[in-house]
Motif scaffolding. Sequence first.
Motif, short mmCIF file in Angstrom:
data_model
loop_
_atom_site.label_atom_id
_atom_site.label_comp_id
_atom_site.label_asym_id
_atom_site.label_seq_id
_atom_site.Cartn_x
_atom_site.Cartn_y
_atom_site.Cartn_z
N LEU A 139 30.42 31.09 -22.34
CA LEU A 139 29.15 31.83 -22.82
C LEU A 139 28.48 30.79 -23.84
N GLU A 140 27.34 30.72 -23.66
CA GLU A 140 26.30 29.93 -24.83
C GLU A 140 25.36 30.96 -25.35
N SER A 194 15.94 34.84 -29.91
CA SER A 194 17.46 35.05 -30.28
C SER A 194 17.27 36.50 -30.43
N PRO A 195 18.45 37.08 -30.12
CA PRO A 195 19.55 36.40 -29.56
C PRO A 195 19.63 36.52 -27.98
N ILE A 196 20.12 35.49 -27.44
CA ILE A 196 20.08 35.57 -25.90
C ILE A 196 21.39 34.71 -25.57
N ALA A 197 22.09 35.06 -24.57
CA ALA A 197 23.05 34.58 -23.82
C ALA A 197 22.96 33.94 -22.67
N VAL A 198 23.43 32.86 -22.18
CA VAL A 198 23.57 32.18 -20.90
C VAL A 198 25.12 32.21 -20.48
N LEU A 199 25.38 32.76 -19.23
CA LEU A 199 26.40 32.41 -18.76
C LEU A 199 26.92 31.22 -17.70
N GLU A 200 27.95 30.40 -18.36
CA GLU A 200 28.00 29.42 -17.22
C GLU A 200 26.98 28.55 -16.62
N GLN A 201 25.99 28.46 -17.71
CA GLN A 201 24.92 27.86 -17.31
C GLN A 201 23.91 28.25 -16.22
N GLY A 205 25.59 34.47 -9.39
CA GLY A 205 25.14 35.77 -9.27
C GLY A 205 23.64 35.98 -9.65
N THR A 206 23.38 37.11 -9.90
CA THR A 206 22.03 37.48 -10.24
C THR A 206 21.39 37.53 -11.65
N TYR A 207 22.49 37.15 -12.41
CA TYR A 207 22.40 37.34 -13.93
C TYR A 207 21.20 36.17 -14.54
N VAL A 208 20.58 36.58 -15.40
CA VAL A 208 19.50 35.76 -15.96
C VAL A 208 19.65 35.74 -17.56
N PRO A 209 19.41 34.71 -18.14
CA PRO A 209 19.48 34.67 -19.70
C PRO A 209 18.89 35.99 -20.23
N ASN A 210 19.43 36.91 -21.21
CA ASN A 210 18.94 37.76 -21.63
C ASN A 210 19.42 38.39 -23.08
N ALA A 211 18.98 39.34 -23.69
CA ALA A 211 19.31 39.69 -24.98
C ALA A 211 20.05 40.91 -24.89
N ASN A 212 20.77 41.40 -23.88
CA ASN A 212 21.19 42.76 -23.68
C ASN A 212 22.44 42.46 -23.94
N TYR A 213 23.09 42.35 -25.39
CA TYR A 213 24.31 41.84 -25.63
C TYR A 213 25.34 42.97 -25.33
N ASP A 214 25.10 44.27 -25.05
CA ASP A 214 26.04 45.38 -24.44
C ASP A 214 26.49 45.29 -23.41
N GLN A 215 25.75 44.28 -22.46
CA GLN A 215 26.15 43.74 -20.93
C GLN A 215 26.91 42.83 -20.83
N TRP A 216 27.01 42.02 -21.96
CA TRP A 216 27.63 40.60 -21.71
C TRP A 216 28.89 40.42 -21.61
N MET A 217 29.93 41.55 -22.28
CA MET A 217 31.28 41.60 -21.98
C MET A 217 31.53 41.96 -20.39
N ALA A 218 31.04 42.77 -19.81
CA ALA A 218 31.01 43.16 -18.52
C ALA A 218 30.62 42.06 -17.52
#
Length: 313
Positions: A139-140, A194-201, A205-218
């Motif tokens: 997670l970056e 900021s803030p924003i997170a990228v998962l596995e570059q 999946g359909t994940y896109v970089p986003n600021a919804n940190y409450d969803q990052w753990m799932a």
Amino acid sequence: MRYLYASSLAILICGSFTTSSVAQNAYMTNAFMPRYGKAATDYPITVRVRNSAATPLITFRVNWNWNNGPTQLGNYQSTTGITGNQYWPYPHPIPFNQPQGVGVLKVWVEGSGDSDHTNDTLTFPMGMLGTWATKLVLLEQYTGTWCQYCPPPNALTNTLDADPLVVVAKHHNADEFSNAGSTDYWAQYNSNFSPIAVLEQSETGTYVPNANYDQWMAEVELRKTGVAPVTLAIDAQMNSWTRDLTVDLNATFTYGLSGDFIMNAYIVEDNVPGPQKNAPAGYIHQQVVRQVLGGAAGTSGAIPATTVAGVPY
């Protein structure tokens, strides 16, 4: 100080969205399949079915196939009508389970009355492995000491980093902890906030970089279901007299693969005191990326285009 390493192995291909004003227009979100999984193991296929047209979507089903083989039909679902931001969770009744090998999983939705088929399908390049390595989820995060909304997501990613299967790297944005390597690297995501997170570059999946940190753990938990086709070994030596750091990174594949393989290494520092907007005095920053040693594009050439299992590169 500690060292973080990751390698980039694949690109996700997916359909683009268009809108029809005269009929239903079904598409899918929240879909994830691991880039590499365990052979002969069940992996559930679950999506959210949505509708980008004004006409309600009433009846639909989701199907899938592997390498254009036999179609695994899903059950038809009937609803009172999906429109706008509504969605219908759809777990496919047949799990994905394949022997060792690489290929493409295709998942598509069929909507009754759907005349636009340009956005119906998601494709997942996958490798099913008989022998694998333990996978770590990368997670970056893009953060900044000036960012008033960053303390809560910073705390969340600190918690995630404590998981031995998760590695967090925080690239700082235009503050006293930012560096040219991080700035150049992050430019590829076209996300300058900021803030924003990228998962596995952003590879799966359909994940896109986003600021919804409450969803990052799932999202991280989803990616922990995968495995890795390569083990990485790092040897970092610091010459205390010259203050030169030498990093040797070795990759050993558990399965022979072909592709364009790139290595990179970050220097990441914990327990760094510094200011943080909307945080009390004495704030401590964690997982601060101090340097991207391989540059924004990483280092190519160390791993051949076709690898041999068990050979270190």
